[in-house]
Design a protein around this motif. Structure first.
Motif, PDB file in Angstrom:
ATOM      1  N   CYS A 228       1.922  -2.192   6.838  1.00 34.12           N
ATOM      2  CA  CYS A 228       3.042  -1.404   6.314  1.00 34.12           C
ATOM      3  C   CYS A 228       2.593  -0.537   5.154  1.00 34.12           C
ATOM      4  N   ILE A 229       2.905   0.743   5.233  1.00 31.32           N
ATOM      5  CA  ILE A 229       2.483   1.656   4.166  1.00 31.32           C
ATOM      6  C   ILE A 229       3.684   2.466   3.688  1.00 31.32           C
ATOM      7  N   GLU A 230       3.912   2.455   2.383  1.00 32.37           N
ATOM      8  CA  GLU A 230       4.957   3.325   1.830  1.00 32.37           C
ATOM      9  C   GLU A 230       4.399   4.723   1.689  1.00 32.37           C
ATOM     10  N   VAL A 231       5.150   5.700   2.148  1.00 25.52           N
ATOM     11  CA  VAL A 231       4.665   7.080   2.064  1.00 25.52           C
ATOM     12  C   VAL A 231       5.739   7.994   1.482  1.00 25.52           C
ATOM     13  N   SER A 232       5.327   9.178   1.052  1.00 33.93           N
ATOM     14  CA  SER A 232       6.278  10.165   0.524  1.00 33.93           C
ATOM     15  C   SER A 232       6.958  10.904   1.681  1.00 33.93           C
ATOM     16  N   GLN A 233       8.094  11.548   1.371  1.00 37.20           N
ATOM     17  CA  GLN A 233       8.772  12.353   2.397  1.00 37.20           C
ATOM     18  C   GLN A 233       7.844  13.459   2.899  1.00 37.20           C
ATOM     19  N   GLN A 234       6.998  13.972   2.007  1.00 36.11           N
ATOM     20  CA  GLN A 234       6.063  15.048   2.392  1.00 36.11           C
ATOM     21  C   GLN A 234       5.116  14.562   3.498  1.00 36.11           C
ATOM     22  N   VAL A 235       4.649  13.317   3.362  1.00 34.43           N
ATOM     23  CA  VAL A 235       3.745  12.775   4.383  1.00 34.43           C
ATOM     24  C   VAL A 235       4.487  12.649   5.718  1.00 34.43           C
ATOM     25  N   LEU A 236       5.716  12.122   5.681  1.00 32.51           N
ATOM     26  CA  LEU A 236       6.497  11.983   6.917  1.00 32.51           C
ATOM     27  C   LEU A 236       6.763  13.352   7.544  1.00 32.51           C
TER      28      LEU A 236
ATOM     29  N   MET B 215       0.847  -1.210   0.000  1.00 33.96           N
ATOM     30  CA  MET B 215       0.000   0.000   0.000  1.00 33.96           C
ATOM     31  C   MET B 215       0.881   1.259   0.000  1.00 33.96           C
ATOM     32  N   GLU B 216       0.349   2.309  -0.531  1.00 33.25           N
ATOM     33  CA  GLU B 216       1.117   3.537  -0.743  1.00 33.25           C
ATOM     34  C   GLU B 216       0.243   4.763  -0.469  1.00 33.25           C
ATOM     35  N   ILE B 217       0.788   5.701   0.256  1.00 35.35           N
ATOM     36  CA  ILE B 217       0.080   6.987   0.424  1.00 35.35           C
ATOM     37  C   ILE B 217       1.073   8.104   0.125  1.00 35.35           C
ATOM     38  N   LEU B 218       0.822   8.849  -0.936  1.00 28.14           N
ATOM     39  CA  LEU B 218       1.801   9.868  -1.330  1.00 28.14           C
ATOM     40  C   LEU B 218       1.312  11.287  -1.059  1.00 28.14           C
ATOM     41  N   SER B 219       0.023  11.455  -0.917  1.00 32.96           N
ATOM     42  CA  SER B 219      -0.505  12.814  -0.764  1.00 32.96           C
ATOM     43  C   SER B 219      -0.720  13.177   0.703  1.00 32.96           C
ATOM     44  N   VAL B 220      -0.319  14.389   1.047  1.00 34.41           N
ATOM     45  CA  VAL B 220      -0.532  14.876   2.417  1.00 34.41           C
ATOM     46  C   VAL B 220      -2.014  15.139   2.682  1.00 34.41           C
ATOM     47  N   ASN B 221      -2.811  15.120   1.607  1.00 30.43           N
ATOM     48  CA  ASN B 221      -4.245  15.369   1.781  1.00 30.43           C
ATOM     49  C   ASN B 221      -5.056  14.094   1.953  1.00 30.43           C
ATOM     50  N   ASN B 222      -4.377  12.972   1.948  1.00 33.10           N
ATOM     51  CA  ASN B 222      -5.055  11.696   2.188  1.00 33.10           C
ATOM     52  C   ASN B 222      -5.774  11.739   3.547  1.00 33.10           C
ATOM     53  N   PRO B 223      -7.015  11.256   3.599  1.00 29.46           N
ATOM     54  CA  PRO B 223      -7.769  11.365   4.866  1.00 29.46           C
ATOM     55  C   PRO B 223      -7.094  10.648   6.046  1.00 29.46           C
TER      56      PRO B 223
END
Lengths: 244, 244
Positions: free
Chosen positions: B65-73, B1-9
């Motif tokens: 486990c979720i892969e995320v962007s640096q922006q999310v972190l 799974m992947e979440i790249l946007s900081v706007n993800n709920p």
């Protein structure tokens, strides 16, 4: 006297005191809290007091009082919220009156830890603190704040710790170094020999091998879990235990 | 799974865990340091692990486990420098196995102090910590960091301290409250009665009058100077002294 511009050369000079190099070069440092400025005054090291323009302050004899703008205070302050006073102080030169009960700080890096140890040593009546050159600077703003003013009363000597230790040992000081080491004696089993020095070391690596090798006795605080203590807490426990 | 946007709920929901209200509402909290994430995993409270995209991590069973962007972190982190992992954890529900040696924290506000006391209590083998509702929140990021992971092992109960204390006293727990008070007994003179609770109070005002009045014994640390100690240092000294 009045200084309103942040570009005033004296303001620029004071601003440099954020850095250890310039503090030590000029033998000066800044304090911001009202109660610390009061303690600096009592200790006769307050040289110049910067006060917010329009604020009423009785200035004591021998202290240069300067009215400044909020911009000047904000430029010099390390606080998030605005302060209305900043003191410029001479660095302290207290001499140790006695070497019966002293503390060595070997390469301690966290300013809160160093300041808290100084505060504890003062409250428990220790005679002096010797800090390695490698430790965080005594006049770091966070160190000063954590001492709660104790640094204005306590002889604190900075230098080469191994050399200072040799001299003390020649004068009969028994050096106890804290260590996580199987050969260390348990704190509660120590029969304290006075005069003594207690050594506390770096947050990550502990007391350095050279000092451990030259210490007279290694001491360890009994722990139930195989864990470590914060160095300021460990220092507090040892300093109290060595005095009671 | 992947979440790249900081706007993800889900990101927006996790971001709310900066605030005590939302942490407690959802019974969740965040950890950022790798060694704390490891401890959370061992303690079975790590629910979701956010890992920087492209970073290789073996994900343990039972952990999402979720892969995320640096922006999310960066959005979720309270650190100044970037982190590459954040764990979302369930709040802890350790029950005290024994009430022989316990600690009460009454309205302690500094997260570093609360975290350091928890760390010390764990290292010295105390059974549990009871925190007043008025103390800083246990899941504050700075508290977690200062515990150095001890909070994952230690039963810590939050609630109305006066009520919890009454129940303990009915079960024979002797309550010792630290106080700067002429009627207090000197720490080194105490003959410790087990089971016991040690009470430490607010940084400025100490233990509150209601708890002092209901405590069985008042204790004071001997000091040479009329000064006070940092509460985490005072707690370390008392906790050690009560065990040795």
């Amino acid at each position: 006297m009045e200084i309103l511009s942040v570009n005033n050369p004296r303001v620029k000079q004071w601003k440099k005191y954020e850095k250890k190099k310039y503090r030590n070069q000029d033998q000066r440092f800044l304090v911001e809290e009202a109660h610390l400025i009061e303690e600096a005054l009592q200790a006769n090291v307050l040289e110049t007091l910067l006060v917010l323009q329009g604020k009423e302050v009785t200035c004591n004899q021998g202290v240069e009082c300067i009215e400044v703008s909020q911009q000047v205070l904000d430029k010099l302050s390390t606080h998030v919220s605005s302060v209305s006073m900043i003191g410029i102080c001479k660095q302290l030169t207290h001499k140790a009156q006695s070497l019966d009960r002293i503390v060595y700080l070997d390469n301690i890096q966290d300013p809160g830890n160093v300041g808290t140890i100084i505060r504890t040593a003062y409250a428990l009546g220790y005679d002096a603190i010797y800090m390695s050159d490698t430790s965080v600077d005594l006049y770091n703003e966070k160190v000063i704040r954590a001492t709660q003013g104790a640094l204005f009363h306590m002889p604190i000597i900075r230098g080469n710790l191994l050399e200072m230790m040799s001299i003390h040992q020649e004068h009969g000081v028994h050096v106890y170094a804290t260590a996580l080491d199987k050969q260390a004696k348990m704190l509660s089993s120590i029969a304290v020999s006075t005069p003594f020095a207690l050594v506390f070391g770096n947050e990550g690596s502990g007391v350095c091998p050279e000092i451990l090798a030259q210490a007279n006795t290694k001491v360890m605080i009994e722990m139930k879990q195989f864990e470590s203590l914060n160095v300021a807490v460990a220092a507090g426990i040892c300093m109290y235990e060595f005095s009671h």
